[in-house]
Every structure is written in C-alpha cells, then in structure tokens.
Design an enzyme around this catalytic site. Structure first.
Site, PDB file in Angstrom:
ATOM      1  CD1 TRP A 278      -2.348   2.415   1.483  1.00 60.46           C
ATOM      2  CD2 TRP A 278      -3.258   0.325  -0.429  1.00 60.46           C
ATOM      3  NE1 TRP A 278      -3.323   2.779   0.970  1.00 60.46           N
ATOM      4  CE2 TRP A 278      -4.206   1.465   0.341  1.00 60.46           C
ATOM      5  CE3 TRP A 278      -3.246  -0.725  -0.569  1.00 60.46           C
ATOM      6  CZ2 TRP A 278      -6.123   1.171  -0.866  1.00 60.46           C
ATOM      7  CZ3 TRP A 278      -4.417  -0.710  -1.261  1.00 60.46           C
ATOM      8  CH2 TRP A 278      -5.301   0.501  -1.591  1.00 60.46           C
TER       9      TRP A 278
ATOM     10  CG  ASP B 288      -1.494  11.995  -2.234  1.00 64.49           C
ATOM     11  OD1 ASP B 288      -1.672  10.395  -3.023  1.00 64.49           O
ATOM     12  OD2 ASP B 288      -2.518  12.899  -2.993  1.00 64.49           O
TER      13      ASP B 288
ATOM     14  CD  GLU C 190      -5.539   5.242   0.411  1.00 63.65           C
ATOM     15  OE1 GLU C 190      -6.054   5.413   0.311  1.00 63.65           O
ATOM     16  OE2 GLU C 190      -5.067   4.758   1.460  1.00 63.65           O
ATOM     17  CD  GLU C 191      -3.614   8.204  -7.016  1.00 66.63           C
ATOM     18  OE1 GLU C 191      -4.888   7.723  -7.585  1.00 66.63           O
ATOM     19  OE2 GLU C 191      -3.522  10.001  -7.497  1.00 66.63           O
TER      20      GLU C 191
ATOM     21  CD  GLU D 118     -13.777   7.530  -3.843  1.00 66.87           C
ATOM     22  OE1 GLU D 118     -13.752   6.135  -5.646  1.00 66.87           O
ATOM     23  OE2 GLU D 118     -13.246   6.630  -3.354  1.00 66.87           O
TER      24      GLU D 118
HETATM   25  C1  NOJ Z   1      -7.001   2.822  -4.175  1.00 70.17           C
HETATM   26  C2  NOJ Z   1      -6.348   4.533  -3.675  1.00 70.17           C
HETATM   27  O1  NOJ Z   1      -7.411   4.430  -2.749  1.00 70.17           O
HETATM   28  C3  NOJ Z   1      -6.923   5.731  -4.548  1.00 70.17           C
HETATM   29  O2  NOJ Z   1      -6.824   6.603  -3.824  1.00 70.17           O
HETATM   30  C4  NOJ Z   1      -6.438   5.358  -5.647  1.00 70.17           C
HETATM   31  O3  NOJ Z   1      -6.485   6.535  -6.624  1.00 70.17           O
HETATM   32  C5  NOJ Z   1      -6.892   4.345  -6.621  1.00 70.17           C
HETATM   33  N1  NOJ Z   1      -5.883   3.049  -5.880  1.00 70.17           N
HETATM   34  C6  NOJ Z   1      -5.221   3.907  -7.541  1.00 70.17           C
HETATM   35  O4  NOJ Z   1      -4.132   3.870  -7.248  1.00 70.17           O
HETATM   36  C1  NOJ Z   2      -9.656   6.681  -1.837  1.00 77.08           C
HETATM   37  C2  NOJ Z   2      -9.424   8.074  -1.731  1.00 77.08           C
HETATM   38  O1  NOJ Z   2      -8.465   8.168  -2.427  1.00 77.08           O
HETATM   39  C3  NOJ Z   2      -8.890   8.033  -0.534  1.00 77.08           C
HETATM   40  O2  NOJ Z   2      -8.202   9.335   0.132  1.00 77.08           O
HETATM   41  C4  NOJ Z   2      -9.889   7.592   0.835  1.00 77.08           C
HETATM   42  O3  NOJ Z   2      -9.074   6.925   2.192  1.00 77.08           O
HETATM   43  C5  NOJ Z   2      -9.707   5.995   0.915  1.00 77.08           C
HETATM   44  N1  NOJ Z   2     -10.747   5.921  -0.745  1.00 77.08           N
HETATM   45  C6  NOJ Z   2     -10.973   5.270   1.595  1.00 77.08           C
HETATM   46  O4  NOJ Z   2     -11.885   5.790   1.606  1.00 77.08           O
END
Ligand code: NOJ
Ligand code: NOJ
Length: 541
Positions: free
Chosen positions: A170, A240, A243-244, A505
């Site tokens: 992750w 960030d 999560e990227e 979402e």
């Molecule tokens: C799951 C992450 O939570 C989301 O923020 C991200 O854009 C996607 N994976 C693709 O990397």
């Molecule tokens: C993807 C989002 O990018 C992230 O900010 C969030 O924490 C997860 N989804 C779970 O909702």
C-alpha cells in the site's frame, strides 16, 4: 522564585479550567428533520437538503460500529468507521485512519451542537468506542512500523475491520492520519468537558481524560501519541491523502499544523508545558514551510504537493483549507490566538478554487453548460472558459485516472466530497464576510470576485485595492452570490444521488451515474459539513 512559579502555574491552571468550563455552545437544532417544511416548498433545494440531512446521517451511522446496519454482526470491532460497505470492486471494507477521523469529526460536530440530545447519548458511546479502538490500533504493529519504534506504526493508513493490521502492499506511511485523529479527539475532549462541567479535576474526570491526554512519556494517551508523531514526522515525506504520490503535501501539512497548534493548548491545559513548548516550536517551523512553499507564484495558485510533476490544482487544497483551520463553530480557541493559515476565505485559496473549477468544468462532459446567450455562436475554442462562476462537478485533480474501480486511460470522475467541499468553502467565505462586515479586494483576489459577479452589473464596479463594507452594494452582492453559488454546488450533488439519496464516491463524468464505492462515509460527512455551514450562515445574517 519557586513560589512565583507556583503562582504562575496556578494562574494558568485556573485560566484553562475556566476556559474548559465555558457554557455549552450555541444550539443549532442538531441534525433532525424539520417537520415544518411546507408543501409548495417540497421540490425546493431547501426541502431537499432537510430530507437529505436525515438520509446522510442515517447512512453514515450505518457504517459505524457499534450499532451500524452495515457493520453489526459482521466481525467489525467497536469504534470502527468503515470507509464503505463495498467489499469488492472496490474493496473499501476497511477502516482508513483518515476517513474514520474525518467521519468521526462530523459526529463530534453534531455532539457539540447539542450534547444532551438523545442522539448525542448514542454518539457519545460511539465516540468513546472510537477513542478506545484508536488506542489499540496505535499499539498494533504493522507494515509501517510499531509503537515502540519511534511511533512509526502510527503512519499506517488502514486496518482490517476487526482491528488487525492490513499486510498487503500500500502507499505507506501516510502522515495525515494521526493529525486528523488528534484534531477529532481534541474537539471531542473539549465538547465533552464543556457538557460535563464538574468533570474537570474530579476523580472520574481524570479517568475519562487520561485515555485522551495525559502528560506521561512515553505517550500512552491517544492524542499525545498522535501529537508526538506529528511533531516528529511532519518534515518527512509520505503518501498523500489520495494514497498515490510521495512527498510533502499541502493537505497533510495543514492538518498537521492545526493539530500541533491545538495540541499545544491542550498540553498547557493538562499541565504539560514541556510538550506545549515542543509542539509550538514545531508548529512555527511547519507554518513557515506551509506559508513559503505551497504558493506557486508562476502558476498563480497553491499546489498540492511540493516538487511534483502534477499541475498542483487539487481538491486536496480545498480540503486542507477546510480541515486545517478550525470551524468558527468548534470549541477551539485558535481563531483568537493565531493568525489562520490559508483559511477558506483567503485570497490564495479562492483563486486556487477558481482555477480548479475552470479546469474541471472543461474536463468533464457533464459540466457542459447550455449556451449562455441564444445567439452566441461558440465556434471560438477559446470561449470554453465560462465567464461565470457557477456550480461545477469537481473531481480530485486534473490528471486523475482512478474511476472508482481501477485506473483507466479515459480519466477520473467528479467526486461528491470534492464538489461538496467547494460548497462549504463558498458558504464559509460568505459567512466570514458577513460577520466581519468588510472585504478588501486585492489584485490577487480580483479575478475571483470578477467571476463571481460576472452576471451582475456591479461587476464593473469592482476595483483592486479597495475595501467594501456594509454600505456597499458590491459587498452585499458578493455575500449573496457566494451563498447562491455555494448552493449550486449542492444542486450538482443532488442531481447525482439515487432515488434514496445515497451517495457513492464518484459519479460518471459523462452519464452522471454514481460510480465507485457505494455509501462512502466521507461523502455523507462532506454533505453534513455543508448543511452545518449553511445553518451557521442563516443564523449570522
Ligand atoms: C486506491 C486508492 O485508495 C485510490 O486513492 C487510488 O487512486 C487508487 N487505489 C489507484 O491507485
Ligand atoms: C480513496 C481515496 O483516495 C482515499 O483518500 C480514501 O482514504 C480511500 N479511498 C478510502 O475512502
């Protein structure tokens, strides 16, 4: 000398004890359904918001254990907020530290507004369970680290719903989680203390408070451990909030700064001056970083991540301005003691919002507006930029490719929480101006206010370096327009919920249908945030 010290300490203690026993905050009517809505208004935005408020709270609480419809009997440990009940495509059946803290802060807001309501009794049980579980999670070793190795385990972004660590790959660590959790729990601590005036200084009070804050080192209380983490790690790179990408991020830095500032106040209140000094010092360094590094002069807007190939325009900026500054409704005293950093109504945030709206409007087909003038031939490609500031579906950032399930070359979609956060910022700006009775338009903010008043004859009256007040038509027009454009963003969200008022979402950039994780807790929290801000505006004006 020691006597003098003792007197100073005592004075501080009394001061803070008094501050902590302030009368409960203004009652705003909680989150209940207003039964006085009249028939002819049924279709109005106002009536929809009233009904949706109840839906949003109900569906948010369905994702919270204890008691949640989607969590009860499913192996979800008490104190958990699931991100969404979706278990596959996408699998959001986890507790993200960030999502949980933000969602719980929505519950703290409701508790704060009306602590003795029946709902708040239920909320209080949830909030206590949340605090206990966070203590356990802080001490659960995981792939980011552990409690005993410099608190490194606190950077872990998500856990299984039974509280066990997630062991897959992750984007870790994520440094915003501990800051957000500390902010949420400090707000609960203050609100609970205010609603239980005899608790402070009593034996049961000490028992209740010590889970949240106690001076001991190594930190054993949840808030202190989070604050120690923030104070130690704010200058280190991390992932960030999306999560990227790795780096130093505006959103993360803003919430870290708020946590440290509020943390210093809490530390003083709990007789922990050494910690207060340490948090204050780190906050000062961090404030400098935030003020000096995230404004990009060349681009003319704030950027989400330092040294990043991305444009920097990002919903994360809106979220940072919002969550990095206390709401005027919160019991935090920061507004009185510190200059806010990039608050929602600041020039920098407003022009960044404008640039982001313009980008997103052109990017998503559902944002195509009907031609504004009947005889306007729009052949000129340069006229894509709509001159009027109006409700727009907003996503995370321009180059996003995540469609809620996977990455696609066709690109990302608008998100409920981003669209609704723009609304909250506009409403907060309106209320801020209305309550300060003054607006100075600078050359920096001029484009924002020009766009805002584009449909009004008053637009040509706006001039840079001019201060407007209650006696000026321009001023009133701006206050009103901010509010009505804020509502236009709510209308956008309304157009994409399903017949039950559920929010996922995202919604599809072309068809507008909901997309990605269903019943996202954070989407409901963002909607309830707008509702709260609108009510405050209605009271103040
Ligand atoms: C799951 C992450 O939570 C989301 O923020 C991200 O854009 C996607 N994976 C693709 O990397
Ligand atoms: C993807 C989002 O990018 C992230 O900010 C969030 O924490 C997860 N989804 C779970 O909702």
């Amino acid at each position: 000398m020691p006597l003098l010290l003792l007197i100073i300490c005592l004075a501080y203690f009394i001061l803070y004890a008094l501050a902590f026993s302030a009368p409960p905050l203004l009652h705003l009517g909680g989150a209940g359904y207003n039964q006085e809505q009249q028939k002819p208004l049924q279709d109005s935005l106002e009536a929809w918001i009233v009904a949706e408020e109840e839906v949003a709270l109900d569906r948010l609480l369905a994702n919270v254990q204890p008691g949640g419809r989607n969590t009860e009997g499913k192996g979800v440990v008490n104190g958990t907020v699931i991100a969404s009940p979706s278990k596959e495509d996408p699998d959001y059946w986890y507790q993200w530290v960030r999502d949980a803290a933000l969602t719980t802060s929505t519950l703290v807001d409701i508790y704060t507004a009306s602590p003795s309501s029946a709902l708040s009794t239920r909320l209080s049980a949830i909030l206590d369970a949340y605090a206990h579980l966070q203590h356990t999670l802080q001490h659960t070793s995981n792939r980011s680290g552990s409690f005993s190795t410099n608190l490194s385990g606190l950077g872990e972004p998500k856990f299984h719903v039974d509280g066990s660590p997630f062991t897959g790959p992750w984007g870790r660590p994520q440094h915003d989680g501990p800051a957000l959790r500390a902010i949420t729990l400090m707000a609960y601590l203050r609100a609970y203390n205010t609603s239980h005036p005899s608790l402070w200084g009593s034996r049961e009070g000490n028992e209740w408070f010590k889970l949240l804050y106690e001076a001991d080192m190594p930190a054993n209380s949840v808030v202190k451990a989070d604050l120690e983490y923030v104070a130690q790690y704010w200058n280190q790179s991390g992932f960030d909030l999306w999560e990227e990408v790795q780096g130093l991020h505006f959103f993360t830095a803003m919430v870290q700064l708020r946590a440290l500032r509020e943390g210093a106040d809490i530390a003083v209140a709990f007789g922990d001056p050494g910690a207060a000094e340490w948090y204050t010092k780190q906050a000062a360094y961090l404030e400098r970083l935030v003020r000096e590094s995230f404004w990009d002069e060349g681009k003319g807007h704030l950027v989400a991540t330092l040294d990043s190939p991305r444009s920097g325009l990002d919903c994360a900026i809106l979220l940072g301005a919002l969550h990095g500054n206390p709401s005027p409704l919160s019991s935090s005293s920061l507004e009185a003691t510190h200059t806010p950093v990039f608050p929602p109504y600041s020039d920098e945030v407003l022009v960044t919002l404008l640039a982001f709206i313009q980008d997103q409007r052109a990017r998503f087909p559902i944002n195509a507006t009907p031609p504004s003038s009947p005889n306007g031939d729009d052949d000129d490609a340069d006229t894509i930029e709509t001159p009027v500031l109006s409700g727009t579906a907003l996503g995370r950032y321009p180059s996003d490719t995540y469609n809620g399930h996977t990455s696609t070359p066709s690109g990302g979609n608008p998100w409920f929480l981003c669209t609704l956060t723009a609304s909250t910022l506009l409403h907060r700006t309106s209320t801020h101006l209305a309550s300060t009775h003054s607006l100075t338009i600078t050359s920096l903010s001029l484009p924002f206010y020009r766009f805002l008043l584009a449909s009004s004859s008053l637009q040509s009256h706006i001039a840079p370096n001019t201060t407007y007040g209650d006696g000026d038509a321009v001023f009133h027009s701006i206050v009103d327009r901010l509010r009505s454009v804020g509502d236009e963003f709510v209308r956008v969200a309304r157009a994409h919920v399903d017949s039950e008022g559920a929010m996922s979402e995202q919604f599809d950039r072309r068809t507008g249908f909901m997309q990605g994780a269903r019943d996202l807790s954070w989407s409901y929290g963002a909607f309830l945030g707008v509702v709260r801000e609108r009510k405050r505006g209605a009271v103040d004006l």
